[in-house]
Design a protein around this motif. Sequence first.
Motif, PDB file in Angstrom:
ATOM      1  N   MET A  25       0.845  -1.196   0.000  1.00  0.00           N
ATOM      2  CA  MET A  25       0.000   0.000   0.000  1.00  0.00           C
ATOM      3  C   MET A  25       0.882   1.247   0.000  1.00  0.00           C
ATOM      4  N   THR A  26       0.473   2.242  -0.770  1.00  0.00           N
ATOM      5  CA  THR A  26       1.206   3.498  -0.830  1.00  0.00           C
ATOM      6  C   THR A  26       1.166   4.216   0.506  1.00  0.00           C
ATOM      7  N   GLN A  27       2.330   4.683   0.978  1.00  0.00           N
ATOM      8  CA  GLN A  27       2.385   5.472   2.202  1.00  0.00           C
ATOM      9  C   GLN A  27       2.172   6.934   1.818  1.00  0.00           C
ATOM     10  N   LEU A  28       1.078   7.518   2.304  1.00  0.00           N
ATOM     11  CA  LEU A  28       0.744   8.892   1.980  1.00  0.00           C
ATOM     12  C   LEU A  28       1.153   9.825   3.119  1.00  0.00           C
ATOM     13  N   THR A  29       1.610  10.995   2.784  1.00  0.00           N
ATOM     14  CA  THR A  29       1.850  12.045   3.768  1.00  0.00           C
ATOM     15  C   THR A  29       0.749  13.077   3.606  1.00  0.00           C
ATOM     16  N   LEU A  30      -0.102  13.168   4.637  1.00  0.00           N
ATOM     17  CA  LEU A  30      -1.302  13.990   4.542  1.00  0.00           C
ATOM     18  C   LEU A  30      -1.379  14.976   5.698  1.00  0.00           C
ATOM     19  N   SER A  31      -1.846  16.190   5.405  1.00  0.00           N
ATOM     20  CA  SER A  31      -2.094  17.179   6.443  1.00  0.00           C
ATOM     21  C   SER A  31      -3.483  16.948   7.032  1.00  0.00           C
ATOM     22  N   LEU A  32      -3.592  17.145   8.340  1.00  0.00           N
ATOM     23  CA  LEU A  32      -4.859  16.978   9.053  1.00  0.00           C
ATOM     24  C   LEU A  32      -5.099  18.208   9.911  1.00  0.00           C
ATOM     25  N   ALA A  33      -6.242  18.862   9.723  1.00  0.00           N
ATOM     26  CA  ALA A  33      -6.618  20.022  10.532  1.00  0.00           C
ATOM     27  C   ALA A  33      -7.865  19.706  11.330  1.00  0.00           C
ATOM     28  N   CYS A  34      -7.753  19.833  12.651  1.00  0.00           N
ATOM     29  CA  CYS A  34      -8.895  19.552  13.521  1.00  0.00           C
ATOM     30  C   CYS A  34      -8.638  20.204  14.875  1.00  0.00           C
ATOM     31  N   ALA A  35      -9.697  20.591  15.538  1.00  0.00           N
ATOM     32  CA  ALA A  35      -9.552  21.083  16.906  1.00  0.00           C
ATOM     33  C   ALA A  35      -9.061  19.938  17.792  1.00  0.00           C
ATOM     34  N   ALA A  36      -8.388  20.284  18.871  1.00  0.00           N
ATOM     35  CA  ALA A  36      -7.769  19.276  19.739  1.00  0.00           C
ATOM     36  C   ALA A  36      -8.776  18.713  20.739  1.00  0.00           C
ATOM     37  N   TYR A  37      -9.873  18.168  20.213  1.00  0.00           N
ATOM     38  CA  TYR A  37     -10.842  17.492  21.069  1.00  0.00           C
ATOM     39  C   TYR A  37     -10.201  16.257  21.688  1.00  0.00           C
ATOM     40  N   ASP A  38     -10.677  15.846  22.868  1.00  0.00           N
ATOM     41  CA  ASP A  38     -10.116  14.643  23.486  1.00  0.00           C
ATOM     42  C   ASP A  38     -10.278  13.430  22.583  1.00  0.00           C
ATOM     43  N   ARG A  39     -11.329  13.419  21.763  1.00  0.00           N
ATOM     44  CA  ARG A  39     -11.608  12.296  20.867  1.00  0.00           C
ATOM     45  C   ARG A  39     -10.783  12.343  19.580  1.00  0.00           C
ATOM     46  N   VAL A  40     -10.008  13.404  19.400  1.00  0.00           N
ATOM     47  CA  VAL A  40      -9.131  13.552  18.235  1.00  0.00           C
ATOM     48  C   VAL A  40      -7.664  13.599  18.649  1.00  0.00           C
ATOM     49  N   GLN A  41      -7.392  14.012  19.875  1.00  0.00           N
ATOM     50  CA  GLN A  41      -6.030  14.212  20.345  1.00  0.00           C
ATOM     51  C   GLN A  41      -5.117  13.004  20.117  1.00  0.00           C
ATOM     52  N   PRO A  42      -5.588  11.755  20.302  1.00  0.00           N
ATOM     53  CA  PRO A  42      -4.687  10.610  20.060  1.00  0.00           C
ATOM     54  C   PRO A  42      -4.151  10.538  18.631  1.00  0.00           C
TER      55      PRO A  42
ATOM     56  N   LEU B 255      -8.006  12.936  -3.520  1.00  0.00           N
ATOM     57  CA  LEU B 255      -7.291  11.869  -2.819  1.00  0.00           C
ATOM     58  C   LEU B 255      -8.136  10.600  -2.746  1.00  0.00           C
ATOM     59  N   VAL B 256      -9.430  10.772  -2.484  1.00  0.00           N
ATOM     60  CA  VAL B 256     -10.320   9.611  -2.402  1.00  0.00           C
ATOM     61  C   VAL B 256     -10.428   8.932  -3.760  1.00  0.00           C
ATOM     62  N   ALA B 257     -10.445   9.729  -4.818  1.00  0.00           N
ATOM     63  CA  ALA B 257     -10.508   9.146  -6.162  1.00  0.00           C
ATOM     64  C   ALA B 257      -9.263   8.323  -6.463  1.00  0.00           C
ATOM     65  N   ASP B 258      -8.103   8.796  -6.009  1.00  0.00           N
ATOM     66  CA  ASP B 258      -6.849   8.089  -6.270  1.00  0.00           C
ATOM     67  C   ASP B 258      -6.594   6.949  -5.288  1.00  0.00           C
ATOM     68  N   HIS B 259      -7.157   7.045  -4.080  1.00  0.00           N
ATOM     69  CA  HIS B 259      -6.906   6.052  -3.021  1.00  0.00           C
ATOM     70  C   HIS B 259      -8.235   5.680  -2.355  1.00  0.00           C
ATOM     71  N   PRO B 260      -9.024   4.823  -2.979  1.00  0.00           N
ATOM     72  CA  PRO B 260     -10.366   4.510  -2.480  1.00  0.00           C
ATOM     73  C   PRO B 260     -10.387   3.911  -1.076  1.00  0.00           C
ATOM     74  N   TRP B 261      -9.264   3.367  -0.609  1.00  0.00           N
ATOM     75  CA  TRP B 261      -9.197   2.785   0.723  1.00  0.00           C
ATOM     76  C   TRP B 261      -9.089   3.834   1.824  1.00  0.00           C
ATOM     77  N   LEU B 262      -8.823   5.081   1.459  1.00  0.00           N
ATOM     78  CA  LEU B 262      -8.507   6.115   2.440  1.00  0.00           C
ATOM     79  C   LEU B 262      -9.663   6.442   3.396  1.00  0.00           C
ATOM     80  N   PRO B 263     -10.911   6.591   2.934  1.00  0.00           N
ATOM     81  CA  PRO B 263     -11.987   6.911   3.885  1.00  0.00           C
ATOM     82  C   PRO B 263     -12.127   5.882   5.006  1.00  0.00           C
ATOM     83  N   GLU B 264     -12.029   4.596   4.670  1.00  0.00           N
ATOM     84  CA  GLU B 264     -12.142   3.575   5.714  1.00  0.00           C
ATOM     85  C   GLU B 264     -10.970   3.645   6.683  1.00  0.00           C
ATOM     86  N   ALA B 265      -9.783   3.917   6.176  1.00  0.00           N
ATOM     87  CA  ALA B 265      -8.616   4.025   7.045  1.00  0.00           C
ATOM     88  C   ALA B 265      -8.753   5.203   8.000  1.00  0.00           C
ATOM     89  N   VAL B 266      -9.260   6.322   7.509  1.00  0.00           N
ATOM     90  CA  VAL B 266      -9.470   7.498   8.364  1.00  0.00           C
ATOM     91  C   VAL B 266     -10.549   7.213   9.393  1.00  0.00           C
TER      92      VAL B 266
END
Length: 326
Positions: free
Chosen positions: A1-18, A230-241
Amino acid sequence: MTQLTLSLACAAYDRVQPILDGRVRVRGCSIEPHSMLPDEIFARTYSTQDFDITELSASSHIIACARGDSPYVAVPIFVSRTFRHSAFYIRTDRGIESPSDLRGKLIGVPQYQQTAALWARGILADEFGVCPQDVAWRSGGLNEAGSSERIAVIPKGIDLGQIPAGSTLSTMLANGVLDAVIASRPPRCFEDRTPNVRRLFHDSRADEEAYFQKTRLFPIMHLVGIRRTLVADHPWLPEAVFEAFEQARLLALRQLRYAGAYYATLPWLPDELARTEAVMGRDFWTYGVKGNRHEIEAMLRWSEEQGLIAKPLRLDELFASSCLDT
């Protein structure tokens, strides 16, 4: 599987912090985390699309998908949920004793298309018979002048206008120009205890608990989106996220229930958690379409009723198809 380097922007909720701190990894990806407040994320998401994976406003995403120009595909990860009875602020000298008295009034909102306003208007219509067409709406900055609609909307049959330049909703409520304000944060005039300004619902916590027990609706505010290309190029990505955010959610709940030392800055955290679970059940904050279909369908129905979208929207137009059965 291709290793992707992706930026992620989200507030630091306790449910996202990990995910932000690397304790939970997204399968097949190296994540570059960006922790910031939702307002900044949304401003950049809907203007310059700066991030590969991003927190999204639920209402803005619905509108963008209905128009067919959304640069992101949503995953049913509901990182922000908030009851909204506490979002109503009124003048006490306008004869407003109950929500039904808002009919015919002039109400301010920071943005008409904002998710908090979508839910507040849905509550007014479904629970109290006050439709969006029964009210005159004015949008603009809550406590700071100069704010405008993040996604421009011209709802048919709705009296919607912009407040004067240099004015704020808080000042207009304090001066009596507005009869009420609906906002996700308190207007400054309320925090300053300005005379004749108070919340509409005197005990909003009790009203929100009663609303949930009646409707079983826990309002969804924000989703997670992935860049469509990204989803078009890597259909597995939504499930991984989805898998990573679900793992982070479960970790946050385990920490919340750890009694040896409190992970949240609340002195009576176990009592607060027990009260919440007594009303909403042990699994009160869930991801996925199946367990949240009631809320999703309500938002889609209200979006059409409130003039935000012109036609019904299907779930597969809103979410990645691989995550519809999660």
